[in-house]
Design an enzyme around this catalytic site. Structure first.
Site, PDB file in Angstrom:
ATOM      1  CE1 TYR A  49     -79.991  48.205   2.907  1.00 64.12           C
ATOM      2  CE2 TYR A  49     -81.839  49.499   1.881  1.00 64.12           C
ATOM      3  CZ  TYR A  49     -81.416  48.796   2.659  1.00 64.12           C
ATOM      4  OH  TYR A  49     -82.071  48.219   3.370  1.00 64.12           O
ATOM      5  CG  ASN A 112     -85.952  42.824   5.718  1.00 59.39           C
ATOM      6  OD1 ASN A 112     -85.878  43.885   5.551  1.00 59.39           O
ATOM      7  ND2 ASN A 112     -84.720  42.102   5.736  1.00 59.39           N
ATOM      8  CG  HIS A 115     -81.247  49.660   7.633  1.00 55.10           C
ATOM      9  ND1 HIS A 115     -80.188  48.823   7.407  1.00 55.10           N
ATOM     10  CD2 HIS A 115     -80.368  50.617   8.201  1.00 55.10           C
ATOM     11  CE1 HIS A 115     -79.079  49.288   7.236  1.00 55.10           C
ATOM     12  NE2 HIS A 115     -79.103  50.532   7.947  1.00 55.10           N
TER      13      HIS A 115
HETATM   14  P1  RTP Z   1     -80.687  45.820   6.121  1.00 52.64           P
HETATM   15  O1  RTP Z   1     -79.207  46.185   5.456  1.00 52.64           O
HETATM   16  O2  RTP Z   1     -81.700  46.137   5.221  1.00 52.64           O
HETATM   17  O3  RTP Z   1     -80.823  46.251   7.639  1.00 52.64           O
HETATM   18  O4  RTP Z   1     -80.765  44.195   6.107  1.00 52.64           O
HETATM   19  P2  RTP Z   1     -79.377  43.203   6.419  1.00 52.64           P
HETATM   20  O5  RTP Z   1     -78.365  43.921   7.150  1.00 52.64           O
HETATM   21  O6  RTP Z   1     -80.134  42.102   7.473  1.00 52.64           O
HETATM   22  O7  RTP Z   1     -79.492  42.531   5.176  1.00 52.64           O
HETATM   23  P3  RTP Z   1     -78.258  42.843   3.980  1.00 52.64           P
HETATM   24  O8  RTP Z   1     -77.520  41.758   3.660  1.00 52.64           O
HETATM   25  O9  RTP Z   1     -77.848  44.167   4.098  1.00 52.64           O
HETATM   26  O10 RTP Z   1     -79.285  43.282   2.674  1.00 52.64           O
HETATM   27  C1  RTP Z   1     -79.994  44.577   2.502  1.00 52.64           C
HETATM   28  C2  RTP Z   1     -81.523  44.150   2.194  1.00 52.64           C
HETATM   29  O11 RTP Z   1     -81.720  43.524   1.119  1.00 52.64           O
HETATM   30  C3  RTP Z   1     -82.712  42.763   0.905  1.00 52.64           C
HETATM   31  N1  RTP Z   1     -82.224  41.345   0.407  1.00 52.64           N
HETATM   32  N2  RTP Z   1     -82.747  40.765  -0.459  1.00 52.64           N
HETATM   33  N3  RTP Z   1     -81.601  37.483  -1.736  1.00 52.64           N
HETATM   34  C4  RTP Z   1     -82.391  38.628  -1.634  1.00 52.64           C
HETATM   35  O12 RTP Z   1     -83.569  38.522  -2.072  1.00 52.64           O
HETATM   36  C5  RTP Z   1     -82.157  39.728  -0.619  1.00 52.64           C
HETATM   37  N4  RTP Z   1     -80.914  39.540   0.045  1.00 52.64           N
HETATM   38  C6  RTP Z   1     -81.201  40.770   0.902  1.00 52.64           C
HETATM   39  C7  RTP Z   1     -83.299  42.596   2.246  1.00 52.64           C
HETATM   40  O13 RTP Z   1     -84.554  43.406   2.397  1.00 52.64           O
HETATM   41  C8  RTP Z   1     -82.270  43.050   3.016  1.00 52.64           C
HETATM   42  O14 RTP Z   1     -82.797  43.589   4.357  1.00 52.64           O
HETATM   43 MG    MG Z   2     -77.253  45.478   5.871  1.00 52.79          MG
END
Ligand code: RTP
Ligand code: MG
Length: 148
Positions: A49, A112, A115
């Site tokens: 991350y 959620n 990933h």
């Molecule tokens: P991932 O990387 O986990 O597949 O999820 P994603 O692309 O849909 O979303 P991303 O923007 O990359 O964010 C990574 C993970 O961080 C957590 N998150 N929390 N506002 C918040 O509290 C927030 N925003 C993001 C989520 O668990 C997300 O999957």
């Molecule tokens: Mg992501």
């Protein structure tokens, strides 16, 4: 053939949703080429991350990812990176569409379930980060003629 990195996060493993998640990718027609259950190190979670290092949720996200076992996978197929993101659904499960994994099974952005790599280049970086070359198996299911 295109590959993507998929992880069933600790909440998905704790909630016994591993088979449910795998089923959705298998029945869609994608091919599993790598799979392992892992207790993730803080270093690996932070590298994974890295793009979110400056975000306010970064520390909590890393703590969550290393809090319990996770299932790391590589799936293969034409257009699998973008299709997996569609199957997974929007980041916030409350707004993710019904029929998606997050839309059907989750209620919290911080829990959620899953990933998926967000682009082909990201997938290549993440696969190299999570898997050794010898942990990936190249194979073509005999079903291929019926899918493509
Ligand atoms: P991932 O990387 O986990 O597949 O999820 P994603 O692309 O849909 O979303 P991303 O923007 O990359 O964010 C990574 C993970 O961080 C957590 N998150 N929390 N506002 C918040 O509290 C927030 N925003 C993001 C989520 O668990 C997300 O999957
Ligand atoms: Mg992501």
């Amino acid at each position: 053939m295109e590959r993507t990195f998929i992880a069933i996060k600790p909440d998905g493993v704790q909630r016994k949703l591993v088979a449910e998640v795998i089923r959705r990718f298998e029945t869609k027609g994608f091919t599993l080429v790598g799979l392992k259950l892992m207790q993730v190190s803080r270093e690996l979670a932070e590298q994974h991350y890295d793009v979110h290092r400056e975000k306010p949720f970064f520390a909590g996200l890393v703590d969550f990812i290393i809090s319990a076992p996770l299932v790391a996978m590589v799936w293969e197929g034409e257009g699998v990176v973008a299709s997996a993101r569609t199957i997974i659904g929007a980041t916030n499960p409350l707004t993710a569409a019904p029929g998606t994994i997050r839309g059907d099974l989750g209620v919290s952005i911080g829990r959620n379930l899953i990933h998926g790599s967000d682009a082909v280049e990201t997938a290549q970086r993440e696969i190299a980060l999570w898997f050794k070359e010898e942990e990936l198996v190249s194979w073509s299911p005999s079903l291929t003629d019926w899918l493509y």
